[in-house]
Design an enzyme around this catalytic site. Structure first.
Site, PDB file in Angstrom:
ATOM      1  N   THR A 144       0.868  -1.179   0.000  1.00 48.46           N
ATOM      2  CA  THR A 144       0.000   0.000   0.000  1.00 48.46           C
ATOM      3  C   THR A 144       0.905   1.229   0.000  1.00 48.46           C
ATOM      4  OG1 THR A 144      -1.721  -1.183   1.219  1.00 48.46           O
ATOM      5  CG2 THR A 144      -1.835   1.212   1.220  1.00 48.46           C
TER       6      THR A 144
ATOM      7  N   LYS B 207      -6.747   1.123  -3.757  1.00 42.29           N
ATOM      8  CA  LYS B 207      -6.442   0.542  -2.450  1.00 42.29           C
ATOM      9  C   LYS B 207      -6.528   1.595  -1.343  1.00 42.29           C
ATOM     10  CE  LYS B 207      -4.702  -2.169   0.768  1.00 42.29           C
ATOM     11  NZ  LYS B 207      -5.555  -3.155   1.461  1.00 42.29           N
TER      12      LYS B 207
END
Length: 446
Positions: free
Chosen positions: A33, A109
């Site tokens: 991420t 995300k």
């Protein structure tokens, strides 16, 4: 899958990193991420090197990963995606291809994490409201998930919010299994446990424990630290009272030796919330302000900032507190919740060395980059921090009668990184006393 931008940058652009080691025509698949900006930089750098880059972050908790039930969000050039798609099939139940620009997958995300955090916050507020009115939280959750809110995110996190239970998550590399047996035997609550073979380094082990846990809030204990009686009740009460914008709770601690004998106590006189500037001042002036097991952190905040950064080694916990304190501040509470073990052997473990000084110097540079506090103030705090840290190492050796070793620790004051930030008026008298106490040892050591 790495913790944050800094970790991905280190393993990609560092000496012997992915960019330098990957053969032309090969593909770097990143499930971390990370920010759009870093994703763009990775895309350009790999293209210049004749390599491919695919961003493929995932949705799903550790148990979903173990069952190959993740949801993969992928973005990259079509031909490159076709090459790596069998990997996604092996780890996930479905792959969503969102764009030929890798950064688009990272944006999806990040936005998804924002929505998860919003769900958890709203569930917490709603359950606190009905709980105060005497409504059973589990029954309330059943009503929600059986009617309008049947999505897995409400069931998974709703159960955690409603339950208010403790879970033990263990990440272990001990071949004997003794640590896991001691922790899990008689444990009445839920637990998650992974035995890492080969064993993971310290910081990676810390991150693994966070990854396999499922609670809303996280605290970390090393295998020789332990909770004190009444700690659970004190932590739950503080969590219930925490405002929606609060993410870090810091409790008191008992300092014990290897035999469990209490040596001293580190407590706050009263409960107090510290705004980010004051929280950073307290953290960066005092190398012992946060003992790791005293911190209880909201999971969404920790995941939002990225987990512990492996690139700074043993300074990873301080780096985490800088990131969290800069954004959320910290609530200090007077109750002591745990015992923190300091071993006499720690005096010879080599923690006091130039590498530790440089790693912590990087933490101060990152604090400056945050822009919360003017740089001159941070550099003054850095001088205080270096002095306290070095003098603590010298004191441990002096207490054991190792004067020559203490003098060796004091030589850290000669490092350019330490000299450049200047002298700490607060610690100067102690430094002078320790220098005098080791002067004879310096002559005999030479």
């Amino acid at each position: 899958m790495l913790a944050n931008d800094e970790a991905v940058e280190a393993v990609t652009f560092g000496d012997g990193g992915i960019l330098a080691s990957l053969a032309a025509g090969s593909v770097h698949v990143s499930s971390s991420t990370i920010s759009e900006a870093l994703s763009e930089r990775l895309t350009a750098a790999h293209a210049d090197a004749g390599q491919g880059f695919v961003a493929a972050p995932v949705f799903g908790r550790p148990e979903a990963a173990a069952a190959a039930k993740l949801f993969v969000v992928a973005a990259g050039a079509k031909a490159t995606l076709q090459t790596v798609s069998p990997t996604f099939d092996a780890i996930g139940q479905r792959t969503f291809v969102v764009s030929e620009e890798p950064k688009a997958a990272n944006l999806v995300k990040l936005s998804g994490n924002f929505l998860i955090a919003s769900v958890i916050e709203s569930l917490g507020e709603a359950m606190a409201l009905v709980g105060k009115a005497g409504v059973d939280k589990q029954e309330y959750l059943e009503i929600l998930t059986s009617t309008l809110f049947g999505a897995p995110v409400y069931k998974t996190y709703g159960g955690l919010v409603a339950g208010e239970k403790f879970e033990l998550a263990g990440s272990d590399g001990d071949a004997s299994g003794a640590v896991a047996h001691r922790l899990l035997t008689g444990w009445p609550g839920g637990h998650q446990y992974v035995w890492n073979r080969p064993p993971l380094p310290l910081v990676e082990n810390m991150n693994r424990a966070v990854e396999i846990s499922t609670g809303q809030w996280v605290m970390q204990l090393d295998d020789d630290d332990y909770l004190l009686p009444g700690a659970g009740e004190a932590m739950l009460e503080a969590i219930r009272r925490a405002g929606p914008g609060e993410a870090v709770l810091l409790f008191g601690v008992q300092i014990v030796d290897g035999g469990g004998v209490r040596r001293r106590e580190q407590r706050f006189r009263r409960e107090r919330y510290l705004e980010p500037k004051e929280a950073l001042r307290r953290l960066l002036r005092n190398s012992s302000f946060v003992r790791e097991p005293t911190a209880v952190v909201r999971r969404t905040a920790m995941e939002g900032e990225g987990l512990f950064d492996t690139s700074v080694g043993g300074a990873a916990d301080t780096d985490m507190w800088v990131r969290l304190f800069s954004r959320y501040g910290v609530r200090c509470l007077p109750q002591a919740t745990c015992a923190y073990t300091i071993h006499e052997a720690a005096a010879t473990t080599g923690m006091w060395n130039p590498g530790t000084i440089r790693a912590n110097g990087e933490i101060f540079n990152r604090a400056v980059a945050r822009g919360i506090v003017p740089e001159p103030a941070i550099r003054r705090w850095q001088a205080d921090w270096y002095h306290q840290f070095i003098l603590a190492g010298a004191y441990r050796r002096l207490r054991l009668g190792r004067r020559a070793e203490a003098r060796g620790v004091l030589r850290l004051f000669d490092l350019p990184e330490v000299r450049d930030v200047g002298v700490s008026p607060k610690w100067l008298p102690v430094r002078a006393a320790f220098t005098a106490a080791t002067a004879g040892a310096r002559r005999t050591a030479n």
